[in-house]
Design a protein around this motif. Structure first.
Motif, PDB file in Angstrom:
ATOM      1  N   GLY A  40       0.657  -1.100   0.080  1.00  0.00           N
ATOM      2  CA  GLY A  40       0.273  -0.072   0.025  1.00  0.00           C
ATOM      3  C   GLY A  40       0.792   1.372  -0.049  1.00  0.00           C
ATOM      4  O   GLY A  40       0.557   2.346  -0.551  1.00  0.00           O
ATOM      5  N   PHE A  41       2.128   1.269   0.709  1.00  0.00           N
ATOM      6  CA  PHE A  41       2.945   2.359   0.620  1.00  0.00           C
ATOM      7  C   PHE A  41       3.602   2.773  -0.520  1.00  0.00           C
ATOM      8  O   PHE A  41       3.472   3.770  -1.135  1.00  0.00           O
ATOM      9  N   THR A  42       3.765   1.490  -1.167  1.00  0.00           N
ATOM     10  CA  THR A  42       4.627   1.684  -2.456  1.00  0.00           C
ATOM     11  C   THR A  42       3.615   2.115  -3.514  1.00  0.00           C
ATOM     12  O   THR A  42       3.733   3.285  -4.258  1.00  0.00           O
ATOM     13  N   SER A  43       2.303   1.678  -3.577  1.00  0.00           N
ATOM     14  CA  SER A  43       1.334   2.158  -4.324  1.00  0.00           C
ATOM     15  C   SER A  43       0.936   3.669  -4.223  1.00  0.00           C
ATOM     16  O   SER A  43       0.877   4.353  -5.082  1.00  0.00           O
ATOM     17  N   LEU A  44       0.870   4.304  -3.093  1.00  0.00           N
ATOM     18  CA  LEU A  44       0.803   5.491  -2.471  1.00  0.00           C
ATOM     19  C   LEU A  44       1.915   6.337  -2.874  1.00  0.00           C
ATOM     20  O   LEU A  44       1.717   7.577  -3.556  1.00  0.00           O
ATOM     21  N   LEU A  45       3.151   5.932  -2.854  1.00  0.00           N
ATOM     22  CA  LEU A  45       4.342   6.627  -3.281  1.00  0.00           C
ATOM     23  C   LEU A  45       4.288   6.777  -5.034  1.00  0.00           C
ATOM     24  O   LEU A  45       4.766   8.075  -5.272  1.00  0.00           O
ATOM     25  N   ILE A  46       4.051   5.922  -5.435  1.00  0.00           N
ATOM     26  CA  ILE A  46       4.180   5.919  -6.801  1.00  0.00           C
ATOM     27  C   ILE A  46       3.059   7.050  -7.408  1.00  0.00           C
ATOM     28  O   ILE A  46       3.252   7.713  -8.250  1.00  0.00           O
ATOM     29  N   GLY A  47       1.834   6.940  -6.798  1.00  0.00           N
ATOM     30  CA  GLY A  47       0.944   7.972  -7.051  1.00  0.00           C
ATOM     31  C   GLY A  47       1.410   9.327  -6.848  1.00  0.00           C
ATOM     32  O   GLY A  47       1.043  10.333  -7.643  1.00  0.00           O
ATOM     33  N   ALA A  48       1.965   9.556  -5.547  1.00  0.00           N
ATOM     34  CA  ALA A  48       2.424  10.821  -5.129  1.00  0.00           C
ATOM     35  C   ALA A  48       3.588  11.481  -6.461  1.00  0.00           C
ATOM     36  O   ALA A  48       3.457  12.724  -6.514  1.00  0.00           O
ATOM     37  N   VAL A  49       4.406  10.572  -6.654  1.00  0.00           N
ATOM     38  CA  VAL A  49       5.325  10.800  -7.487  1.00  0.00           C
ATOM     39  C   VAL A  49       4.999  11.571  -8.768  1.00  0.00           C
ATOM     40  O   VAL A  49       5.267  12.368  -9.628  1.00  0.00           O
ATOM     41  N   SER A 291      12.138  -8.147  -3.786  1.00  0.00           N
ATOM     42  CA  SER A 291      12.353  -8.601  -2.502  1.00  0.00           C
ATOM     43  C   SER A 291      10.989  -8.523  -1.520  1.00  0.00           C
ATOM     44  O   SER A 291      11.057  -9.351  -0.545  1.00  0.00           O
ATOM     45  N   TRP A 292      10.137  -7.934  -2.018  1.00  0.00           N
ATOM     46  CA  TRP A 292       8.720  -7.921  -1.203  1.00  0.00           C
ATOM     47  C   TRP A 292       7.561  -8.544  -2.241  1.00  0.00           C
ATOM     48  O   TRP A 292       6.521  -8.317  -1.948  1.00  0.00           O
ATOM     49  N   GLU A 293       8.204  -9.026  -3.230  1.00  0.00           N
ATOM     50  CA  GLU A 293       7.219  -9.692  -4.287  1.00  0.00           C
ATOM     51  C   GLU A 293       6.058  -8.703  -4.933  1.00  0.00           C
ATOM     52  O   GLU A 293       4.776  -9.147  -4.874  1.00  0.00           O
ATOM     53  N   LEU A 294       6.512  -7.428  -4.994  1.00  0.00           N
ATOM     54  CA  LEU A 294       5.492  -6.243  -5.618  1.00  0.00           C
ATOM     55  C   LEU A 294       5.508  -6.332  -7.158  1.00  0.00           C
ATOM     56  O   LEU A 294       5.586  -5.560  -7.626  1.00  0.00           O
ATOM     57  N   THR A 295       5.344  -7.649  -7.405  1.00  0.00           N
ATOM     58  CA  THR A 295       5.285  -7.993  -8.970  1.00  0.00           C
ATOM     59  C   THR A 295       4.289  -6.949  -9.510  1.00  0.00           C
ATOM     60  O   THR A 295       4.434  -6.248 -10.691  1.00  0.00           O
ATOM     61  N   GLY A 296       2.909  -6.893  -9.032  1.00  0.00           N
ATOM     62  CA  GLY A 296       1.868  -6.088  -9.880  1.00  0.00           C
ATOM     63  C   GLY A 296       2.258  -4.659  -9.686  1.00  0.00           C
ATOM     64  O   GLY A 296       1.627  -3.818 -10.591  1.00  0.00           O
ATOM     65  N   LEU A 297       3.319  -3.991  -9.014  1.00  0.00           N
ATOM     66  CA  LEU A 297       3.520  -2.627  -9.171  1.00  0.00           C
ATOM     67  C   LEU A 297       4.803  -2.474 -10.005  1.00  0.00           C
ATOM     68  O   LEU A 297       5.322  -1.123  -9.968  1.00  0.00           O
ATOM     69  N   GLN A 298       5.487  -3.266 -10.657  1.00  0.00           N
ATOM     70  CA  GLN A 298       6.634  -3.020 -11.306  1.00  0.00           C
ATOM     71  C   GLN A 298       6.428  -2.325 -12.274  1.00  0.00           C
ATOM     72  O   GLN A 298       7.486  -1.425 -12.580  1.00  0.00           O
ATOM     73  N   GLU A 299       5.368  -2.549 -13.087  1.00  0.00           N
ATOM     74  CA  GLU A 299       5.253  -1.534 -14.258  1.00  0.00           C
ATOM     75  C   GLU A 299       5.143  -0.160 -13.961  1.00  0.00           C
ATOM     76  O   GLU A 299       5.740   0.924 -14.629  1.00  0.00           O
ATOM     77  N   SER A 300       4.168   0.160 -12.919  1.00  0.00           N
ATOM     78  CA  SER A 300       3.979   1.760 -12.745  1.00  0.00           C
ATOM     79  C   SER A 300       5.080   2.212 -12.044  1.00  0.00           C
ATOM     80  O   SER A 300       5.535   3.311 -12.116  1.00  0.00           O
ATOM     81  N   ALA A 301       5.974   1.399 -11.303  1.00  0.00           N
ATOM     82  CA  ALA A 301       7.173   1.827 -10.604  1.00  0.00           C
ATOM     83  C   ALA A 301       8.253   2.269 -11.604  1.00  0.00           C
ATOM     84  O   ALA A 301       9.024   3.183 -11.442  1.00  0.00           O
ATOM     85  N   LEU A 302       8.452   1.256 -12.639  1.00  0.00           N
ATOM     86  CA  LEU A 302       9.748   1.585 -13.611  1.00  0.00           C
ATOM     87  C   LEU A 302       9.224   2.853 -14.313  1.00  0.00           C
ATOM     88  O   LEU A 302       9.926   3.656 -14.866  1.00  0.00           O
ATOM     89  N   ARG A 303       7.874   2.842 -14.649  1.00  0.00           N
ATOM     90  CA  ARG A 303       7.406   4.001 -15.410  1.00  0.00           C
ATOM     91  C   ARG A 303       7.471   5.369 -14.704  1.00  0.00           C
ATOM     92  O   ARG A 303       7.971   6.452 -15.248  1.00  0.00           O
ATOM     93  N   THR A 304       7.361   5.544 -13.339  1.00  0.00           N
ATOM     94  CA  THR A 304       7.282   6.618 -12.548  1.00  0.00           C
ATOM     95  C   THR A 304       8.656   6.980 -11.787  1.00  0.00           C
ATOM     96  O   THR A 304       9.056   8.008 -11.840  1.00  0.00           O
ATOM     97  N   SER A 333     -13.501   9.944  -6.059  1.00  0.00           N
ATOM     98  CA  SER A 333     -12.764   9.220  -7.324  1.00  0.00           C
ATOM     99  C   SER A 333     -12.123   7.993  -6.842  1.00  0.00           C
ATOM    100  O   SER A 333     -11.858   7.645  -5.697  1.00  0.00           O
ATOM    101  N   ASP A 334     -11.661   7.070  -7.902  1.00  0.00           N
ATOM    102  CA  ASP A 334     -11.026   5.903  -7.563  1.00  0.00           C
ATOM    103  C   ASP A 334      -9.479   6.125  -7.270  1.00  0.00           C
ATOM    104  O   ASP A 334      -9.069   7.422  -7.540  1.00  0.00           O
ATOM    105  N   ASP A 335      -9.096   5.288  -6.709  1.00  0.00           N
ATOM    106  CA  ASP A 335      -7.621   5.370  -6.215  1.00  0.00           C
ATOM    107  C   ASP A 335      -6.757   5.385  -7.472  1.00  0.00           C
ATOM    108  O   ASP A 335      -6.571   4.405  -8.097  1.00  0.00           O
ATOM    109  N   ALA A 336      -6.073   6.623  -7.580  1.00  0.00           N
ATOM    110  CA  ALA A 336      -5.360   6.616  -8.765  1.00  0.00           C
ATOM    111  C   ALA A 336      -3.911   5.909  -8.807  1.00  0.00           C
ATOM    112  O   ALA A 336      -3.181   5.584  -9.634  1.00  0.00           O
ATOM    113  N   THR A 337      -3.760   5.163  -7.521  1.00  0.00           N
ATOM    114  CA  THR A 337      -2.670   4.420  -7.449  1.00  0.00           C
ATOM    115  C   THR A 337      -2.528   3.218  -7.637  1.00  0.00           C
ATOM    116  O   THR A 337      -1.969   2.297  -7.772  1.00  0.00           O
TER     117      THR A 337
END
Length: 364
Positions: A40-49, A291-304, A333-337
């Motif tokens: 959840g933190f990583t998702s919020l971080l990506i959205g804020a950046v 290391s935390w198996e955040l596979t589903g966030l890798q695309e948005s993390a790499l992009r952002t 609104s929906d969660d943008a992250t």
């Protein structure tokens, strides 16, 4: 040329929000580690950046081993319960993951994340940058100025959260940024076990500051003309403002709420490849997320965070659309992250995030 943007993140605030809001998911790694707050933190971080169009990033966390404020004032936060072990583990795990990814993480000795945010605001403004503070707490409202705004996380994740500027703060709270600490200290903070002046709530604090400008000016006015203050705020309130015990409580709370602006951050605003600057190296970012198996966030993390225009999708993250509800205000609104994204192979050339001036109407 538009100013570059530094995003300063309140790590503890965002992690606590993610921990409590998404605990029902019970998300864990394959080896059994609780990971819902990390996700959840990583998702919020990506959205804020993404929303801020950040050129640099610094994340602050409290020092949980010692506290300058608690040493000086033992009652500070004395009523708080111990953190759940799974939260403690995920805070430590998140800090390690962020550092492994090459992100600037600051845990100041004896101090708190708020002190990192205040120091980031001062350093960024001095360097001619814009600063966006990402937090769910109100304390940072005192840091708002012409070049520092606060992205306050509320319902709906990043997209549903307001960005506060001096004018917007005044519209919402009736006070200016330089008055906010007085506003908060007069009211006290039960969550931190900080006493205010009895009987002063939101409306009275607003009225007092609108009339006198500061709490000290109101104290001075009571000393010089108690009847005049009584006519403005009521006799009972004039009596409370004259009370030495109430003044001492206000002074103590105000001192504790004062954020340090001298925390070393390690940022070099002149070095495009220095610590804290974006984009991050995918060679560091991908293993850190893995290391935390955040596979589903890798695309948005790499992009952002990694600056890549696109990456291939190989797996949908079942937790990507988790919301972060709170009691205020309603979700619009929906969660943008919550990007249903995934991982691993880079298929496009690196690209920096959208320049900040394209977001000025939204952020500033």
């Amino acid at each position: 040329m538009s100013r570059q943007v530094l995003v300063a993140v309140d790590g503890n605030s965002l992690l606590h929000r993610a921990f409590h809001a998404t605990a029902a998911s019970a998300m864990r790694t394959s080896d059994g580690r609780a990971s819902w707050a990390v996700h959840g933190f990583t998702s919020l971080l990506i959205g804020a950046v993404t929303r801020a169009g950040a050129d640099a990033l610094v994340i602050g966390f409290d020092d949980h081993t010692t506290s300058v404020r608690k040493d000086a004032h033992p009652s500070y936060k004395a009523t708080r319960l111990e953190k759940p072990p799974e939260l403690v583990a995920q805070i430590a795990g998140t800090i390690s993951m962020l550092r492994d990814a090459g992100i600037c993480v600051v845990v100041p000795d004896g101090l708190e994340a708020d002190d990192v945010l205040a120091s980031a605001s001062r350093a960024g403004c001095a360097a001619g940058w814009r600063v966006v503070i990402a937090t769910s707490d109100r304390d940072s409202f005192a840091l708002i100025n012409e070049h520092t705004s606060v992205l306050r996380l509320l319902n709906g994740g990043i997209a549903g959260s307001p960005v506060l500027t001096p004018d917007r703060l005044h519209t919402m709270y009736g006070v200016r940024p330089e008055q906010y600490r007085d506003y908060a200290a007069m009211r006290g903070d039960a969550s931190d076990n900080l006493k205010g002046i009895p009987g002063i709530g939101k409306k009275t604090a607003q009225k007092l500051l609108a009339r006198y400008g500061s709490t000290q000016a109101a104290f001075d006015a009571v000393d010089a003309d108690p009847g005049g203050v009584g006519a403005t705020l009521g006799r009972a309130m004039a009596t409370k403002l004259a009370d030495a015990t109430n003044r001492a409580a206000f002074a103590t709370t105000s001192k504790i709420m004062t954020m340090r602006t001298d925390v070393p951050l390690g940022l070099d605003f002149d070095d495009a490849d220095g610590l804290g600057r974006l984009p991050l190296s995918p060679d560091l970012l991908i293993p850190a997320l893995d290391s935390w198996e955040l596979t589903g966030l890798q695309e948005s993390a790499l992009r952002t965070l990694g600056g890549f225009a696109a990456v291939s999708r190989t797996q949908v993250d079942p937790y990507a659309n988790l919301q972060f509800p709170v009691a205020e205000p309603p979700d619009h609104s929906d969660d943008a992250t919550g990007l249903p994204t995934s991982s691993t192979t880079v298929t496009a050339q690196p690209r920096r995030s959208e320049p900040a001036d394209q977001l000025e109407l939204t952020l500033f």
